[in-house]
Enzyme design. Structure first.
Site, mmCIF file in Angstrom:
data_model
loop_
_atom_site.group_PDB
_atom_site.id
_atom_site.type_symbol
_atom_site.label_atom_id
_atom_site.label_comp_id
_atom_site.label_asym_id
_atom_site.label_seq_id
_atom_site.Cartn_x
_atom_site.Cartn_y
_atom_site.Cartn_z
ATOM 1 N N ARG A 53 -3.352 -35.272 -73.096
ATOM 2 C CA ARG A 53 -2.035 -35.073 -73.710
ATOM 3 C C ARG A 53 -1.642 -33.600 -73.687
ATOM 4 O O ARG A 53 -1.109 -33.064 -74.649
ATOM 5 C CB ARG A 53 -2.034 -35.598 -75.150
ATOM 6 C CG ARG A 53 -2.266 -37.098 -75.240
ATOM 7 C CD ARG A 53 -2.146 -37.608 -76.654
ATOM 8 N NE ARG A 53 -2.439 -39.024 -76.755
ATOM 9 C CZ ARG A 53 -2.442 -39.713 -77.900
ATOM 10 N NH1 ARG A 53 -2.166 -39.092 -79.046
ATOM 11 N NH2 ARG A 53 -2.720 -40.993 -77.910
ATOM 12 N N CYS A 54 -1.879 -32.975 -72.568
ATOM 13 C CA CYS A 54 -1.650 -31.547 -72.402
ATOM 14 C C CYS A 54 -0.543 -31.329 -71.366
ATOM 15 O O CYS A 54 -0.310 -32.179 -70.504
ATOM 16 C CB CYS A 54 -2.956 -30.882 -71.935
ATOM 17 S SG CYS A 54 -2.830 -29.117 -71.576
ATOM 18 N N GLY A 55 0.120 -30.187 -71.463
ATOM 19 C CA GLY A 55 1.115 -29.858 -70.454
ATOM 20 C C GLY A 55 0.519 -29.744 -69.066
ATOM 21 O O GLY A 55 1.224 -29.877 -68.065
#
Length: 209
Positions: A53-55
């Site tokens: 759930r990271c950029g």
């Protein structure tokens, strides 16, 4: 005398780490089984701490493309999910694997979640960081500047230690187990691709000289 002993102990610890190789470590795979990294002897490795759930999560796609491109030549990508950065790797390893398979078709090995900094960091990462400490972000890159600003607000001297700074930090390991390079998450995959090629085919480096 006490200071001398502490200094000697620190030097011995550093020498012990430098004498090790990646193959000396054992990790836990996504099925809960202990695995010795010695099984990867002779391979070029790219070891990466990841998050779902990271950029930077879309880098999974780039990593899989790199894996498909060079696996037959001896590349292995070893994926270690880590929830230490913004809690961006929630869930169990089974849930993470399902997400990665469904969204990115991941084929490279994924291992159980670990910590890469702090008191509970995995010994593998203690070693990797000792071999290639943090070299800084590219401050001409917008994302590099953003990460530098964010981390410096938390700790003005964040760049003075070897800690992993964020998700998708990568370490390149040669066929003989040496840690040859560290990449921050803002480093570009085409540059990593070139380095992987050179490790897989050292004669290419000779030709370019």
């Amino acid at each position: 005398m006490k200071k001398l002993m502490i200094c000697l102990m620190a030097m011995m610890g550093t020498l012990a780490l430098s004498a090790q190789k990646v193959y000396d470590f054992k990790v836990t795979d996504d099925a809960g089984k202990e695995v010795s990294l010695s099984q990867y002897k002779g391979k070029v490795l790219l070891i990466v701490n990841t998050a779902t759930r990271c950029g930077f999560t879309p880098q999974y796609k780039e990593l899989e493309e790199l894996y498909q491109k060079y696996q037959a030549e001896g590349l292995e990508i070893l994926d270690f999910p880590c929830n230490q950065f913004g809690q961006q790797a929630p869930g169990t390893i089974q849930e993470i694997k399902q997400f990665c398979t469904a969204n990115f078709g991941i084929q490279f090995p994924q291992f159980d979640k670990i910590e890469v900094n702090g008191a509970d960091e995995h010994p593998l990462y203690t070693y990797l960081k000792s071999q290639k400490p943090f070299g800084g972000f590219d401050l001409n890159d917008n994302l590099g500047k953003l990460l530098d600003d964010m981390l410096r607000k938390r700790d003005a001297n964040y760049d003075k230690n070897a800690d992993i700074k964020w998700n998708f930090t990568k370490f390149l390991v040669s066929r003989d187990g040496r840690v040859v390079k560290r990449y921050e998450p803002t480093d570009k995959m085409p540059d990593i691709d070139i380095d992987v090629q050179l490790e897989l085919n050292p004669t290419l480096a000779t030709r370019k000289r």
